[in-house]
Design an enzyme around this catalytic site. Structure first.
Site, PDB file in Angstrom:
ATOM      1  N   LEU A 153      -8.752  -7.750  -1.654  1.00  0.00           N
ATOM      2  CA  LEU A 153      -7.462  -6.847  -2.081  1.00  0.00           C
ATOM      3  C   LEU A 153      -7.556  -5.371  -1.751  1.00  0.00           C
ATOM      4  O   LEU A 153      -6.860  -4.789  -1.379  1.00  0.00           O
ATOM      5  CB  LEU A 153      -7.560  -7.028  -3.609  1.00  0.00           C
ATOM      6  CG  LEU A 153      -6.224  -6.449  -4.201  1.00  0.00           C
ATOM      7  CD1 LEU A 153      -5.122  -7.071  -3.682  1.00  0.00           C
ATOM      8  CD2 LEU A 153      -6.182  -6.707  -5.688  1.00  0.00           C
ATOM      9  N   ILE A 156      -5.838  -4.159   1.201  1.00  0.00           N
ATOM     10  CA  ILE A 156      -4.465  -3.667   0.932  1.00  0.00           C
ATOM     11  C   ILE A 156      -4.197  -2.674   0.510  1.00  0.00           C
ATOM     12  O   ILE A 156      -3.301  -1.654   0.626  1.00  0.00           O
ATOM     13  CB  ILE A 156      -3.815  -5.086   0.245  1.00  0.00           C
ATOM     14  CG1 ILE A 156      -4.011  -6.502   0.814  1.00  0.00           C
ATOM     15  CG2 ILE A 156      -2.162  -4.721   0.156  1.00  0.00           C
ATOM     16  CD1 ILE A 156      -3.747  -6.389   2.399  1.00  0.00           C
ATOM     17  N   GLU A 157      -5.115  -2.257  -0.548  1.00  0.00           N
ATOM     18  CA  GLU A 157      -5.156  -1.104  -1.586  1.00  0.00           C
ATOM     19  C   GLU A 157      -5.466   0.383  -0.763  1.00  0.00           C
ATOM     20  O   GLU A 157      -4.654   1.271  -0.798  1.00  0.00           O
ATOM     21  CB  GLU A 157      -5.629  -1.083  -2.982  1.00  0.00           C
ATOM     22  CG  GLU A 157      -5.445  -2.320  -3.794  1.00  0.00           C
ATOM     23  CD  GLU A 157      -3.994  -1.675  -4.671  1.00  0.00           C
ATOM     24  OE1 GLU A 157      -3.827  -0.431  -4.379  1.00  0.00           O
ATOM     25  OE2 GLU A 157      -3.403  -2.579  -5.110  1.00  0.00           O
ATOM     26  N   SER A 158      -6.503   0.248  -0.068  1.00  0.00           N
ATOM     27  CA  SER A 158      -7.042   1.445   0.456  1.00  0.00           C
ATOM     28  C   SER A 158      -7.907   1.302   1.782  1.00  0.00           C
ATOM     29  O   SER A 158      -8.444   2.244   2.192  1.00  0.00           O
ATOM     30  CB  SER A 158      -7.950   2.118  -0.848  1.00  0.00           C
ATOM     31  OG  SER A 158      -9.103   1.132  -0.636  1.00  0.00           O
ATOM     32  N   TYR A 261       3.718  -7.038  -1.130  1.00  0.00           N
ATOM     33  CA  TYR A 261       2.212  -6.980  -1.467  1.00  0.00           C
ATOM     34  C   TYR A 261       1.286  -8.316  -1.102  1.00  0.00           C
ATOM     35  O   TYR A 261       0.159  -8.339  -0.627  1.00  0.00           O
ATOM     36  CB  TYR A 261       2.174  -6.663  -3.120  1.00  0.00           C
ATOM     37  CG  TYR A 261       0.629  -5.922  -3.541  1.00  0.00           C
ATOM     38  CD1 TYR A 261       0.043  -4.888  -3.123  1.00  0.00           C
ATOM     39  CD2 TYR A 261       0.058  -6.698  -4.432  1.00  0.00           C
ATOM     40  CE1 TYR A 261      -1.057  -4.343  -3.627  1.00  0.00           C
ATOM     41  CE2 TYR A 261      -1.330  -6.335  -5.163  1.00  0.00           C
ATOM     42  CZ  TYR A 261      -1.714  -5.201  -4.556  1.00  0.00           C
ATOM     43  OH  TYR A 261      -2.914  -4.609  -4.954  1.00  0.00           O
TER      44      TYR A 261
END
Length: 514
Positions: A153, A156-158, A261
């Protein structure tokens, strides 16, 4: 000798009968010899004890409490399944073995796969950056029994950048908003931001994801809530329920960012599953810890800590990104992360350190509201340096009680107190521009009466006019004042200088501004 052979054969048969395959969703603990044990709590293998009888014969006995266990025959061992104990070749394989979320197969997934597949350099840089953190995340997920694809994850976030900050002020590789971070006990002050901390932010992110899964009972909805907010997803689910529609992730009405997302995560999962199919190259990440924690007991400059660990400064900051100042304060940073092989080096170098001091910075509490230039003079540094190291913008004043990082003099022997370090904040206010004005003194006017009228100190009025604080003014004498621009007092001064009393009207809001 025959007795020993018999005992060995019986022990082998007994252990083979006791072995069971672990559930695919639950990691089995391992003994010191690497043999997988049962997944139940506090389980230990029974110990077979040889007993010799009076007639010279021997048999095996079980310890107390094992009477309910039944041995198996040689024929029964042939039908028992043998569990493979080979560890994963690398961390990617370990992640693949722990997949537990349902796959998503939509056009948006294929669109994101194509996007990543056309950017192999980006994938490699992103996965290379993850090498420092991925093992720890996978370990934490397995300990909690969570799907290991959640370790992807932060891609995807950072893009696995712990210093990342979004336009909405979300920070860290898990991208926590300030309020959400505080809810999950991530401290944020002038000297530390736990949203960037590797250990703290991972703990908080997995706590949050578990909470969301408990609310929605579906990992895709939990991920949507992580991105969009639990309230927003809850309302979207309720809306579909009222309309008799499906409440699956793909059927909810949501913003495009949230709609993309889970497909993004699924696309990365597919690439990790089969890199060659997407023209991707994953760097080798060995299946062992990258870092370990090392305690620090004294305040220490970041550059000194990196030097003692013999680690490049950028690598040190990548493992300890929550320390957003050049000083590590032992009161709020009791441990640091170091590459596994450098932890012992750090301890050894620290014991033999010959430098004059570990910390060249400390914290100073502003005793009163000050201009940055005045504060800099008090602590013996330039205004530019004070502004830079404490992130002070132009045209502001530093309010009383602000905690500022300043040079540590040789006379300061103590480290920063926990109360100061833990609650440190820099409070700023707009700088008030003063302009010179003159008014004429009326009958009986004195320094004290002028000071009361314009809400300044008598000493200040006396200084402006080069008289004593107890002096009186002659009628018509010009009085020099320095007053804030566009203030009511300045309007009074202008009116007084013209010999007119200012007209005071009750304040009412303009209809156009209501």
């Amino acid at each position: 000798m025959n007795l020993l052979k018999t005992l060995s054969l019986c022990a082998a048969l007994w252990l083979a009968g006791c072995a069971t395959a672990p559930s695919p969703q639950t990691a089995s603990p391992q003994g010191d010899n690497g043999i997988a044990l049962s997944s139940g709590a506090n389980v230990s293998q029974p110990t077979l004890r040889p007993s010799r009888h009076a007639d010279g014969s021997a048999s095996l006995s079980l310890p107390p409490g094992s009477e309910g266990l039944m041995p198996i025959t040689m024929q029964q061992t042939a039908s028992r399944r043998v569990v493979s104990l080979a560890p994963p070749a690398d961390l990617w394989e370990r992640i693949r073995r722990g997949y537990a979320m349902p796959d998503l197969d939509t056009d948006l997934v294929r669109d994101r796969e194509q996007w990543y597949a056309t950017r192999p350099d980006y994938i490699f840089r992103m996965t290379e950056r993850s090498k420092k953190y991925l093992f720890h995340i996978v370990e934490e997920l397995e300990l909690r029994g969570m799907p290991t694809e959640l370790a992807l994850l932060p891609f995807i976030e950072s893009a696995f950048n712990p210093q990342a900050v979004s336009g909405a002020k979300a920070a860290g590789m898990w991208q926590f908003m300030p309020a959400t971070g505080k809810y999950f006990e991530l401290k944020q002050n002038a000297f530390r931001d736990d949203r960037r901390d590797v250990l703290a932010s991972t703990r908080a992110a997995l706590d949050y994801l578990q909470k969301l899964y408990g609310m929605f009972g579906d990992w895709h909805l939990a991920l949507a809530a992580y991105n969009w907010g639990e309230g927003s997803v809850g309302r979207a689910v309720a809306k579909n329920q009222r309309a008799g529609l499906s409440t699956r992730y793909t059927d909810l009405d949501m913003p495009m960012e949230t709609r993309l997302y889970v497909p993004k995560l699924q696309a990365v999962k597919n690439i990790v599953t089969n890199p060659a199919a997407f023209n991707a190259q994953l760097p080798l990440i060995e299946n062992h810890p990258y870092f370990q924690t090392v305690p620090i007991r004294r305040d220490m400059d970041v550059v000194v800590a990196a030097k003692l660990a013999e680690v490049p400064l950028e690598d040190f900051k990548a493992l300890n990104p929550s320390a957003n100042r050049p000083l590590l304060m032992a009161a709020i940073t009791p441990q640091i992360l170091l590459p596994w092989d450098n932890a012992e080096v750090f301890q050894s170098n620290l014991e033999t350190y010959g430098g004059s001091r570990l910390a060249s910075w400390t914290v100073w509490v502003a005793p009163t509201t000050l201009r940055p230039a005045d504060a800099a003079k008090r602590v013996g540094m330039s205004e530019a340096q004070l502004r830079a190291i404490n992130n002070i913008p132009p045209r502001v004043v530093i309010k009383a009680g602000s905690t500022l990082l300043v040079p540590r003099s040789d006379q300061v022997a103590h480290d920063v107190a926990e109360k100061v370090a833990d609650t440190g904040q820099v409070s700023l206010a707009p700088e008030v521009v003063l302009k010179r004005s003159t008014v004429r003194a009326g009958k009986g006017e004195s320094v004290a009466s002028v000071a009361r009228k314009y809400k300044v100190s008598a000493d200040t009025v006396a200084q402006w006019n080069k008289v004593s604080a107890s002096a009186s003014f002659r009628v018509g004498q010009q009085i020099v004042l320095f007053l804030p621009a566009r203030s009511p007092a300045r309007a009074t001064a202008r009116a007084a200088s013209r010999g007119k009393a200012p007209v005071t009207r009750p304040h009412t809001a303009s209809p156009k501004k209501r």
